[in-house]
Design an enzyme around this catalytic site. Structure first.
Site, PDB file in Angstrom:
ATOM      1  N   HIS A  95      51.422  48.123  41.479  1.00 28.30           N
ATOM      2  CA  HIS A  95      51.530  48.534  40.071  1.00 28.30           C
ATOM      3  C   HIS A  95      50.365  47.989  39.245  1.00 28.30           C
ATOM      4  O   HIS A  95      49.800  48.687  38.405  1.00 28.30           O
ATOM      5  CB  HIS A  95      52.874  48.053  39.508  1.00 28.30           C
ATOM      6  CG  HIS A  95      53.161  48.537  38.136  1.00 28.30           C
ATOM      7  ND1 HIS A  95      53.077  47.725  37.031  1.00 28.30           N
ATOM      8  CD2 HIS A  95      53.534  49.757  37.682  1.00 28.30           C
ATOM      9  CE1 HIS A  95      53.384  48.414  35.953  1.00 28.30           C
ATOM     10  NE2 HIS A  95      53.664  49.649  36.312  1.00 28.30           N
ATOM     11  N   ARG A 141      42.066  32.307  29.503  1.00 24.73           N
ATOM     12  CA  ARG A 141      41.256  33.252  28.741  1.00 24.73           C
ATOM     13  C   ARG A 141      41.869  33.610  27.390  1.00 24.73           C
ATOM     14  O   ARG A 141      41.359  34.453  26.666  1.00 24.73           O
ATOM     15  CB  ARG A 141      41.042  34.519  29.578  1.00 24.73           C
ATOM     16  CG  ARG A 141      40.114  34.272  30.752  1.00 24.73           C
ATOM     17  CD  ARG A 141      40.308  35.261  31.890  1.00 24.73           C
ATOM     18  NE  ARG A 141      39.347  35.013  32.963  1.00 24.73           N
ATOM     19  CZ  ARG A 141      39.462  34.064  33.887  1.00 24.73           C
ATOM     20  NH1 ARG A 141      40.524  33.268  33.882  1.00 24.73           N
ATOM     21  NH2 ARG A 141      38.543  33.895  34.812  1.00 24.73           N
TER      22      ARG A 141
END
Length: 163
Positions: A95, A141
């Site tokens: 996915h 991040r």
């Protein structure tokens, strides 16, 4: 693999956002990540002169829906840039690959065809979607040891609006 803060920029090279309007579209999936990206993007835009009332924040359920929301935002033509923020984290199934590829390809397509899709305007679309192998990489991040991709997205938006 990055090992240093990716959010570094030279403030002298960042154009003013004065009189600019920016739409930020935020995926609610992995909101601990995407909301940190959103907050950093807003803070950076404000720092460089975009007025609070000229920053439009919209939410979608997941990163795949960023495609639809970006397309729809192009039709309104009431902004000078669109920032898409999402976080796709690899799981146990393919996915991740399908969603990541679809989001990246379609945001790229939309960016290359904004005039065609908006009817009259060239509007830069900034891809602030993280695609990471795990939550730790996403956290790194989104305000962690590698900076914040939201800051980077806002700086890119400011530079591209000037372009």
């Amino acid at each position: 693999m990055s090992t240093s803060d990716l959010s570094y920029y030279d403030p002298e090279e960042v154009p003013s956002g004065e009189k600019k309007k920016v739409t930020i579209i935020v995926s609610e999936w992995n909101s601990n990540i995407t909301f940190a990206l959103r907050d950093a993007a807003i803070e950076t835009l404000l720092k460089f002169g975009v007025r609070k009332n000229d920053i439009y924040v919209r939410y979608v359920p997941g990163s795949f829906e960023l495609i639809y929301a970006t397309t729809k935002s192009l039709h309104f033509g009431n902004c000078d840039a669109i920032i898409a923020l999402g976080s796709i984290i690899k799981g146990e199934t393919p996915h991740f690959d399908y969603i990541s590829q679809s989001v990246m390809n379609n945001l790229g397509y939309l960016n290359a065809n904004t005039k065609l899709l908006s009817g009259t305007l060239y509007i830069p679309i900034i891809n602030g979607v993280l695609t990471t192998d795990n939550m730790q990489q996403a956290e790194d991040r989104a305000g962690g040891k590698l900076g914040n991709k939201g800051i980077e997205a806002a700086i890119v938006a400011l530079k591209m609006m000037r372009f």
